[in-house]
Design a protein around this motif. Structure first.
Motif, PDB file in Angstrom:
ATOM      1  N   LEU A 134      -3.699  -8.830  12.932  1.00  0.00           N
ATOM      2  CA  LEU A 134      -3.983  -7.931  13.658  1.00  0.00           C
ATOM      3  C   LEU A 134      -3.758  -7.993  15.028  1.00  0.00           C
ATOM      4  CD1 LEU A 134      -7.442  -6.832  12.348  1.00  0.00           C
ATOM      5  CD2 LEU A 134      -5.228  -5.545  11.943  1.00  0.00           C
ATOM      6  N   ALA A 135      -3.898  -9.395  15.278  1.00  0.00           N
ATOM      7  CA  ALA A 135      -3.291  -9.784  16.870  1.00  0.00           C
ATOM      8  C   ALA A 135      -2.029  -9.649  17.092  1.00  0.00           C
ATOM      9  CB  ALA A 135      -3.708 -11.291  17.126  1.00  0.00           C
ATOM     10  N   LEU A 136      -1.198  -9.735  15.868  1.00  0.00           N
ATOM     11  CA  LEU A 136       0.397  -9.500  15.945  1.00  0.00           C
ATOM     12  C   LEU A 136       0.693  -8.091  15.997  1.00  0.00           C
ATOM     13  CD1 LEU A 136       1.626 -12.584  13.938  1.00  0.00           C
ATOM     14  CD2 LEU A 136       1.711 -12.276  16.229  1.00  0.00           C
ATOM     15  N   GLY A 137      -0.101  -7.294  15.755  1.00  0.00           N
ATOM     16  CA  GLY A 137      -0.001  -5.714  15.780  1.00  0.00           C
ATOM     17  C   GLY A 137       0.450  -5.457  14.303  1.00  0.00           C
ATOM     18  N   LEU A 138       0.111  -6.107  13.286  1.00  0.00           N
ATOM     19  CA  LEU A 138       0.730  -6.110  11.928  1.00  0.00           C
ATOM     20  C   LEU A 138      -0.556  -5.602  10.899  1.00  0.00           C
ATOM     21  CD1 LEU A 138       2.883  -9.303  12.005  1.00  0.00           C
ATOM     22  CD2 LEU A 138       3.755  -6.795  12.101  1.00  0.00           C
ATOM     23  N   PRO A 139      -0.143  -4.914   9.787  1.00  0.00           N
ATOM     24  CA  PRO A 139      -0.961  -4.534   8.910  1.00  0.00           C
ATOM     25  C   PRO A 139      -1.649  -6.075   8.045  1.00  0.00           C
ATOM     26  CG  PRO A 139       1.054  -4.265   8.303  1.00  0.00           C
ATOM     27  CD  PRO A 139       1.382  -4.367   9.373  1.00  0.00           C
ATOM     28  N   VAL A 140      -2.877  -5.918   7.888  1.00  0.00           N
ATOM     29  CA  VAL A 140      -3.682  -7.030   7.132  1.00  0.00           C
ATOM     30  C   VAL A 140      -2.871  -7.335   5.773  1.00  0.00           C
ATOM     31  CG1 VAL A 140      -5.661  -7.892   6.035  1.00  0.00           C
ATOM     32  CG2 VAL A 140      -5.708  -6.599   8.329  1.00  0.00           C
ATOM     33  N   ASP A 141      -2.624  -6.329   5.020  1.00  0.00           N
ATOM     34  CA  ASP A 141      -1.821  -6.356   3.765  1.00  0.00           C
ATOM     35  C   ASP A 141      -0.887  -5.136   3.480  1.00  0.00           C
ATOM     36  OD1 ASP A 141      -1.041  -6.781   1.152  1.00  0.00           O
ATOM     37  OD2 ASP A 141      -2.985  -7.341   0.547  1.00  0.00           O
ATOM     38  N   ALA A 142       0.475  -5.432   3.702  1.00  0.00           N
ATOM     39  CA  ALA A 142       1.472  -4.420   3.560  1.00  0.00           C
ATOM     40  C   ALA A 142       2.147  -4.368   2.195  1.00  0.00           C
ATOM     41  CB  ALA A 142       2.432  -4.433   4.661  1.00  0.00           C
ATOM     42  N   ARG A 143       1.457  -4.955   1.279  1.00  0.00           N
ATOM     43  CA  ARG A 143       2.484  -5.100  -0.026  1.00  0.00           C
ATOM     44  C   ARG A 143       2.117  -3.803  -0.799  1.00  0.00           C
ATOM     45  NH1 ARG A 143      -0.553 -10.409  -2.117  1.00  0.00           N
ATOM     46  NH2 ARG A 143      -2.054  -9.579  -1.071  1.00  0.00           N
ATOM     47  N   ASP A 144       3.251  -3.591  -1.530  1.00  0.00           N
ATOM     48  CA  ASP A 144       3.299  -2.347  -2.416  1.00  0.00           C
ATOM     49  C   ASP A 144       3.555  -3.015  -3.949  1.00  0.00           C
ATOM     50  OD1 ASP A 144       3.707   0.030  -3.955  1.00  0.00           O
ATOM     51  OD2 ASP A 144       5.350   0.651  -2.677  1.00  0.00           O
ATOM     52  N   TYR A 145       2.438  -2.481  -4.855  1.00  0.00           N
ATOM     53  CA  TYR A 145       2.802  -2.922  -6.385  1.00  0.00           C
ATOM     54  C   TYR A 145       3.746  -2.077  -7.196  1.00  0.00           C
ATOM     55  CZ  TYR A 145      -0.164  -6.661  -4.536  1.00  0.00           C
ATOM     56  OH  TYR A 145      -0.572  -7.723  -3.778  1.00  0.00           O
ATOM     57  N   GLY A 146       4.258  -0.792  -6.428  1.00  0.00           N
ATOM     58  CA  GLY A 146       4.806  -0.151  -7.479  1.00  0.00           C
ATOM     59  C   GLY A 146       6.101  -0.471  -8.056  1.00  0.00           C
ATOM     60  N   VAL A 147       6.715  -1.313  -7.510  1.00  0.00           N
ATOM     61  CA  VAL A 147       7.962  -1.734  -8.344  1.00  0.00           C
ATOM     62  C   VAL A 147       7.340  -2.918  -9.272  1.00  0.00           C
ATOM     63  CG1 VAL A 147       8.140  -3.905  -6.729  1.00  0.00           C
ATOM     64  CG2 VAL A 147      10.131  -3.173  -7.923  1.00  0.00           C
ATOM     65  N   ALA A 148       6.347  -3.536  -9.116  1.00  0.00           N
ATOM     66  CA  ALA A 148       5.881  -4.124 -10.309  1.00  0.00           C
ATOM     67  C   ALA A 148       5.520  -3.483 -11.613  1.00  0.00           C
ATOM     68  CB  ALA A 148       4.594  -5.124  -9.809  1.00  0.00           C
ATOM     69  N   ALA A 149       4.833  -2.337 -11.219  1.00  0.00           N
ATOM     70  CA  ALA A 149       4.475  -1.471 -12.229  1.00  0.00           C
ATOM     71  C   ALA A 149       5.921  -0.896 -13.075  1.00  0.00           C
ATOM     72  CB  ALA A 149       3.522  -0.193 -11.546  1.00  0.00           C
ATOM     73  N   ARG A 150       7.086  -0.664 -12.149  1.00  0.00           N
ATOM     74  CA  ARG A 150       8.202  -0.060 -12.832  1.00  0.00           C
ATOM     75  C   ARG A 150       8.597  -0.992 -13.582  1.00  0.00           C
ATOM     76  NH1 ARG A 150       7.955   2.598  -7.819  1.00  0.00           N
ATOM     77  NH2 ARG A 150       9.466   1.210  -6.912  1.00  0.00           N
ATOM     78  N   ILE A 151       8.844  -2.393 -13.120  1.00  0.00           N
ATOM     79  CA  ILE A 151       9.340  -3.442 -14.016  1.00  0.00           C
ATOM     80  C   ILE A 151       8.432  -3.475 -15.241  1.00  0.00           C
ATOM     81  CG2 ILE A 151       9.399  -5.857 -14.180  1.00  0.00           C
ATOM     82  CD1 ILE A 151      10.371  -5.695 -10.985  1.00  0.00           C
ATOM     83  N   LEU A 152       7.103  -3.517 -15.280  1.00  0.00           N
ATOM     84  CA  LEU A 152       6.490  -3.730 -16.289  1.00  0.00           C
ATOM     85  C   LEU A 152       6.821  -2.661 -17.639  1.00  0.00           C
ATOM     86  CD1 LEU A 152       3.103  -4.819 -15.040  1.00  0.00           C
ATOM     87  CD2 LEU A 152       4.675  -6.431 -16.175  1.00  0.00           C
ATOM     88  N   ASP A 153       6.957  -1.241 -16.828  1.00  0.00           N
ATOM     89  CA  ASP A 153       7.244  -0.013 -17.579  1.00  0.00           C
ATOM     90  C   ASP A 153       8.517  -0.443 -18.468  1.00  0.00           C
ATOM     91  OD1 ASP A 153       6.703   2.688 -18.479  1.00  0.00           O
ATOM     92  OD2 ASP A 153       8.587   3.059 -17.263  1.00  0.00           O
ATOM     93  N   ASP A 154       9.488  -0.888 -17.803  1.00  0.00           N
ATOM     94  CA  ASP A 154      10.854  -1.167 -18.288  1.00  0.00           C
ATOM     95  C   ASP A 154      10.797  -2.163 -19.296  1.00  0.00           C
ATOM     96  OD1 ASP A 154      13.912  -0.948 -18.002  1.00  0.00           O
ATOM     97  OD2 ASP A 154      13.603  -3.050 -17.873  1.00  0.00           O
ATOM     98  N   LEU A 155       9.891  -3.067 -19.063  1.00  0.00           N
ATOM     99  CA  LEU A 155       9.738  -4.194 -20.098  1.00  0.00           C
ATOM    100  C   LEU A 155       8.880  -3.578 -21.470  1.00  0.00           C
ATOM    101  CD1 LEU A 155       8.925  -7.236 -18.051  1.00  0.00           C
ATOM    102  CD2 LEU A 155      11.056  -6.668 -19.199  1.00  0.00           C
ATOM    103  N   GLY A 156       8.620  -2.393 -21.380  1.00  0.00           N
ATOM    104  CA  GLY A 156       7.775  -1.732 -22.467  1.00  0.00           C
ATOM    105  C   GLY A 156       6.233  -2.133 -22.415  1.00  0.00           C
ATOM    106  N   VAL A 157       5.738  -2.802 -21.421  1.00  0.00           N
ATOM    107  CA  VAL A 157       4.266  -3.051 -21.297  1.00  0.00           C
ATOM    108  C   VAL A 157       3.458  -2.185 -20.882  1.00  0.00           C
ATOM    109  CG1 VAL A 157       2.862  -4.671 -20.061  1.00  0.00           C
ATOM    110  CG2 VAL A 157       4.994  -5.604 -20.862  1.00  0.00           C
ATOM    111  N   LYS A 158       2.440  -1.885 -21.567  1.00  0.00           N
ATOM    112  CA  LYS A 158       1.618  -0.566 -21.396  1.00  0.00           C
ATOM    113  C   LYS A 158       0.100  -1.035 -20.770  1.00  0.00           C
ATOM    114  CE  LYS A 158       4.545   2.204 -22.902  1.00  0.00           C
ATOM    115  NZ  LYS A 158       5.582   2.866 -21.574  1.00  0.00           N
ATOM    116  N   SER A 159      -0.457  -2.052 -21.290  1.00  0.00           N
ATOM    117  CA  SER A 159      -1.497  -2.638 -20.533  1.00  0.00           C
ATOM    118  C   SER A 159      -1.419  -4.311 -20.617  1.00  0.00           C
ATOM    119  CB  SER A 159      -2.649  -2.231 -21.537  1.00  0.00           C
ATOM    120  OG  SER A 159      -2.565  -2.912 -22.854  1.00  0.00           O
TER     121      SER A 159
END
Length: 219
Positions: A134-159
């Motif tokens: 925050l002191a640097l003017g940056l978000p505490v956590d800017a990660r997006d896990y959408g790409v991870a979900a799409r990779i799992l979907d491509d691998l056929g993983v549902k749960s």
């Protein structure tokens, strides 16, 4: 492992901006994995999923591991990232099948390497990891896990059985259509150099770290 993994050179349809580019055998000190490489056309990042064994579709043991150069490559004790990656790879081999998705672009919870180093410098002066960002003017956590979900979907993983102490990873996967059947703790014994960082993750970022109780009570 799904049939798609066994077909070298076959590319995934670009339904959501993530393209499977290559499969390659990757022998490691843990065991022999398949390194499945992806290109995220939306962000320009190159991603990799380390796949071990024959994947099913349900209750697959997985780890979404955020890139951490200092921890993963240099053995930094400022965090527990390197030890978590090691533990996750060992766990999927012991399980007989599983996936470690290594998420590039997640350095420093998404702020980048140089910004992370600046934040670490501020932490050395007494700020915690949240205050430093925050002191640097940056978000505490800017990660997006959408790409991870799409990779799992491509691998056929549902749960999945998700190796993580971070409830936000679970929530993110669920929001992208991946069922989380279980959240598996990935607890690394703290050391003198990271205990303050880990306490902050528990107290301010809601990480489930019950193994810190004994350390906190004795300090």
């Amino acid at each position: 492992m799904t049939e798609k993994i066994g077909v070298l050179g076959k590319k995934s349809p670009q339904r959501t901006g993530v393209e499977r580019v290559v499969n390659a055998p990757l022998p490691t000190v843990y065991g022999k994995f398949q390194a499945v490489g992806y290109l995220d056309h939306d962000r320009g990042d190159e991603q990799v999923a380390l796949v071990y064994g024959e994947l099913g579709t349900d209750d697959v043991l997985i780890r979404l591991h955020s890139e951490c150069l200092t921890g993963d490559a240099f053995g930094s004790q400022h965090c527990e990232c390197g030890d978590q990656l090691d533990a996750a790879l060992r766990a999927v081999v012991a399980e007989g099948a599983g996936v470690v998705v290594y998420l590039r672009g997640h350095e420093g919870r998404g702020i980048g390497l140089l910004a992370k180093l600046r934040a670490m410098a501020l932490q050395a002066e007494g700020l915690d990891t949240v205050e430093a960002n925050l002191a640097l003017g940056l978000p505490v956590d800017a990660r997006d896990y959408g790409v991870a979900a799409r990779i799992l979907d491509d691998l056929g993983v549902k749960s999945v059985r998700l190796m993580s102490n971070n409830p936000r990873k679970r929530d993110a996967l669920v929001s992208h259509g991946i069922k989380v059947a279980e959240q598996v703790p990935l607890l690394i014994p703290p050391c003198e150099n990271n205990i303050t960082y880990l306490r902050t993750k528990r107290e301010r970022l809601d990480h489930h770290l019950p193994h810190l109780d004994a350390v906190v009570s004795s300090s």
